[in-house]
Scaffold this active site. Structure first.
Site, PDB file in Angstrom:
ATOM      1  N   GLU A   1       1.037  -0.760  -0.174  1.00  0.00           N
ATOM      2  CA  GLU A   1      -0.145  -0.062  -0.185  1.00  0.00           C
ATOM      3  C   GLU A   1       0.990   1.568   0.418  1.00  0.00           C
ATOM      4  OE1 GLU A   1      -3.703   0.598   2.615  1.00  0.00           O
ATOM      5  OE2 GLU A   1      -2.183   1.632   3.658  1.00  0.00           O
TER       6      GLU A   1
ATOM      7  N   THR B   1      -4.082   4.614  -1.345  1.00  0.00           N
ATOM      8  CA  THR B   1      -4.843   5.278  -0.540  1.00  0.00           C
ATOM      9  C   THR B   1      -5.404   6.469  -1.237  1.00  0.00           C
ATOM     10  OG1 THR B   1      -3.675   6.544   0.634  1.00  0.00           O
ATOM     11  CG2 THR B   1      -4.042   4.600   1.498  1.00  0.00           C
TER      12      THR B   1
HETATM   13  P1  FAD Z   1     -18.209  -0.209   6.412  1.00  0.00           P
HETATM   14  O1  FAD Z   1     -18.399  -1.185   5.764  1.00  0.00           O
HETATM   15  O2  FAD Z   1     -19.415   1.133   6.239  1.00  0.00           O
HETATM   16  O3  FAD Z   1     -18.309  -0.336   7.740  1.00  0.00           O
HETATM   17  C1  FAD Z   1     -18.687   0.539   8.905  1.00  0.00           C
HETATM   18  C2  FAD Z   1     -19.330  -0.226   9.697  1.00  0.00           C
HETATM   19  O4  FAD Z   1     -20.098  -0.520   9.702  1.00  0.00           O
HETATM   20  C3  FAD Z   1     -18.261  -1.563  10.303  1.00  0.00           C
HETATM   21  O5  FAD Z   1     -18.811  -1.469  11.645  1.00  0.00           O
HETATM   22  C4  FAD Z   1     -19.682  -3.190   9.798  1.00  0.00           C
HETATM   23  O6  FAD Z   1     -19.563  -3.949  10.555  1.00  0.00           O
HETATM   24  C5  FAD Z   1     -21.115  -2.113   9.701  1.00  0.00           C
HETATM   25  N1  FAD Z   1     -21.255  -1.897   8.424  1.00  0.00           N
HETATM   26  C6  FAD Z   1     -20.811  -2.649   6.981  1.00  0.00           C
HETATM   27  N2  FAD Z   1     -21.760  -2.788   5.940  1.00  0.00           N
HETATM   28  C7  FAD Z   1     -23.021  -1.835   6.869  1.00  0.00           C
HETATM   29  C8  FAD Z   1     -24.763  -2.152   7.036  1.00  0.00           C
HETATM   30  N3  FAD Z   1     -24.642  -2.682   4.924  1.00  0.00           N
HETATM   31  N4  FAD Z   1     -24.908  -2.651   7.025  1.00  0.00           N
HETATM   32  C9  FAD Z   1     -25.379  -2.003   9.072  1.00  0.00           C
HETATM   33  N5  FAD Z   1     -24.246  -2.226   8.969  1.00  0.00           N
HETATM   34  C10 FAD Z   1     -23.100  -2.407   7.792  1.00  0.00           C
HETATM   35  N6  FAD Z   1      -9.995   5.742   4.600  1.00  0.00           N
HETATM   36  C11 FAD Z   1      -9.448   7.010   4.229  1.00  0.00           C
HETATM   37  O7  FAD Z   1     -10.576   7.744   4.749  1.00  0.00           O
HETATM   38  N7  FAD Z   1      -9.209   6.536   2.458  1.00  0.00           N
HETATM   39  C12 FAD Z   1      -8.294   5.123   2.474  1.00  0.00           C
HETATM   40  O8  FAD Z   1      -7.914   4.895   1.561  1.00  0.00           O
HETATM   41  C13 FAD Z   1      -8.623   3.938   3.529  1.00  0.00           C
HETATM   42  N8  FAD Z   1      -8.026   3.055   2.877  1.00  0.00           N
HETATM   43  C14 FAD Z   1      -8.326   1.318   3.177  1.00  0.00           C
HETATM   44  C15 FAD Z   1      -7.992   0.137   3.569  1.00  0.00           C
HETATM   45  C16 FAD Z   1      -8.083  -0.771   4.522  1.00  0.00           C
HETATM   46  C17 FAD Z   1      -7.182  -2.609   3.821  1.00  0.00           C
HETATM   47  C18 FAD Z   1      -8.571  -0.497   5.478  1.00  0.00           C
HETATM   48  C19 FAD Z   1      -8.888  -1.572   6.000  1.00  0.00           C
HETATM   49  C20 FAD Z   1      -9.707   0.798   5.741  1.00  0.00           C
HETATM   50  C21 FAD Z   1      -9.010   1.972   4.915  1.00  0.00           C
HETATM   51  N9  FAD Z   1      -9.454   2.893   4.967  1.00  0.00           N
HETATM   52  C22 FAD Z   1      -9.686   4.465   4.431  1.00  0.00           C
HETATM   53  C23 FAD Z   1     -10.504   3.058   6.713  1.00  0.00           C
HETATM   54  C24 FAD Z   1     -11.863   2.763   6.308  1.00  0.00           C
HETATM   55  O9  FAD Z   1     -12.406   3.653   5.906  1.00  0.00           O
HETATM   56  C25 FAD Z   1     -12.849   3.218   8.155  1.00  0.00           C
HETATM   57  O10 FAD Z   1     -12.219   1.753   8.564  1.00  0.00           O
HETATM   58  C26 FAD Z   1     -14.019   2.755   8.042  1.00  0.00           C
HETATM   59  O11 FAD Z   1     -14.053   3.618   9.402  1.00  0.00           O
HETATM   60  C27 FAD Z   1     -15.045   1.961   7.298  1.00  0.00           C
HETATM   61  O12 FAD Z   1     -14.982   1.016   5.964  1.00  0.00           O
HETATM   62  P2  FAD Z   1     -15.551   0.510   5.794  1.00  0.00           P
HETATM   63  O13 FAD Z   1     -15.523   0.135   4.101  1.00  0.00           O
HETATM   64  O14 FAD Z   1     -14.561  -1.268   6.303  1.00  0.00           O
HETATM   65  O15 FAD Z   1     -17.298   0.716   5.875  1.00  0.00           O
END
Ligand code: FAD
Length: 290
Positions: A17, A48
């Site tokens: 990354e 990112t």
């Molecule tokens: P979601 O999948 O929306 O999950 C968030 C919460 O909602 C979780 O508790 C989950 O259990 C719950 N949830 C998920 N889907 C649903 C649904 N359909 N209905 C109800 N609840 C649900 N952040 C940045 O700003 N820029 C980046 O480039 C970046 N890169 C990342 C790369 C990786 C590999 C990882 C692991 C994280 C990265 N992040 C980045 C951080 C990420 O955006 C945060 O962790 C954010 O808080 C959650 O993102 P998510 O896509 O997992 O969200």
């Protein structure tokens, strides 16, 4: 190229990354870093979601374009729900397509005071479904959390929620960083039992500087095994030894993950080509010849 298809052909996919520089003047140095990372034969480099044009930094699209067009390395461009909507997402996807980039990591994004909630995408799964319909040829990757996402009431509920990402069209999961491989193996068992069939790349971040301990380790909410805290306690006031020990710890974690059958390993290299090269040297004998 659809990166997810690599998982059927390689025992372990190796990836790195990077993040876009905050200033356009730093892009030349960043390009040198990426050139050196490309020599480590990563199967892909993820970029990112960065500062973006209006903030004056180098955009995720520009870095992804450089990787693809200049270095021939397959990029995954991160994109987020926060601060976005269908119109903005469509424009970003068009820019990526024009740059030859067709792999995205669809995320909700971290909540920050400057990022408004999206009117169209509450969760990453909504963005995944949108990308799937807007660009059916794109490969869509998503995030997962071996110790559970901090907002989820339990790890089991967070794992259950991964079904939304899988059903919306995600093809591969990348994990949040962790320091205790036991959490990864436990998570993987739970995910498989919950019907998650996607390949999972395990994310490892080498901790080589004291400043990372305060920032990254605290923010990630990853739990710290005793081997790791002992390493920090012993070397935190000795930068050279901490650097060496941090690289060794990451190699130890990665070797165990590869030998333990991880579909992929993803190195959070923090734009440090020296660290990435040292770690690659420590695991290259376990990676399939390229
Ligand atoms: P979601 O999948 O929306 O999950 C968030 C919460 O909602 C979780 O508790 C989950 O259990 C719950 N949830 C998920 N889907 C649903 C649904 N359909 N209905 C109800 N609840 C649900 N952040 C940045 O700003 N820029 C980046 O480039 C970046 N890169 C990342 C790369 C990786 C590999 C990882 C692991 C994280 C990265 N992040 C980045 C951080 C990420 O955006 C945060 O962790 C954010 O808080 C959650 O993102 P998510 O896509 O997992 O969200």
């Amino acid at each position: 190229m659809k990166i997810s298809q690599l998982f059927g052909t390689k025992p372990c996919v190796f990836s790195i990354e990077c993040f876009p520089p905050k200033q356009t003047t730093q892009f030349a140095a960043m390009q040198d870093t990426l050139r050196r990372m490309a020599q480590l034969h990563p199967d892909f480099i993820s970029v990112t979601y960065g500062a973006g044009g209006s903030a004056g930094g180098v955009s995720t699209v520009e870095v992804a374009r450089f990787l693809k067009q200049e270095l021939g390395v397959e990029p995954i461009a991160h994109m987020i729900c926060m601060g976005s909507d269908k119109v903005k997402a469509a424009a970003l996807l068009d820019q990526l397509e024009a740059a030859g980039v067709d792999n995205v990591l669809a995320l909700r994004g971290d909540r920050t005071p400057t990022r408004p909630e999206s009117p169209d995408f509450a969760h990453a799964s909504d963005l995944i479904a949108y990308v799937r319909s807007a660009k059916p040829g794109f490969d869509i990757h998503a995030a997962c959390y071996p110790e559970g996402h901090p907002e989820a009431p339990t790890l089991a509920q967070d794992v259950a929620n991964l079904r939304y990402k899988q059903e919306a069209g995600a093809t591969h999961l990348l994990t949040q960083l962790f320091f205790d491989n036991g959490h990864f193996y436990r998570f993987l068992n739970m995910a498989r039992r919950a019907g998650i069939t996607l390949p999972v790349s395990a994310g490892v971040m080498p901790i080589v500087r004291r400043s990372q301990i305060e920032r990254t380790v605290a923010l990630s909410s990853a739990s710290l095994p005793s081997d790791f805290t002992r390493m920090i306690a012993r070397w935190q006031d000795d930068p050279v030894s901490l650097h060496k020990a941090g690289v060794e710890y990451a190699i130890y974690q990665l070797r165990d993950l590869i030998e333990g059958g991880a579909d992929g390993v993803h190195l959070y290299a923090m734009n440090d080509a020296d660290v990435a090269a040292a770690i690659y040297d420590g695991i290259r004998d376990l990676l399939p010849a390229t």
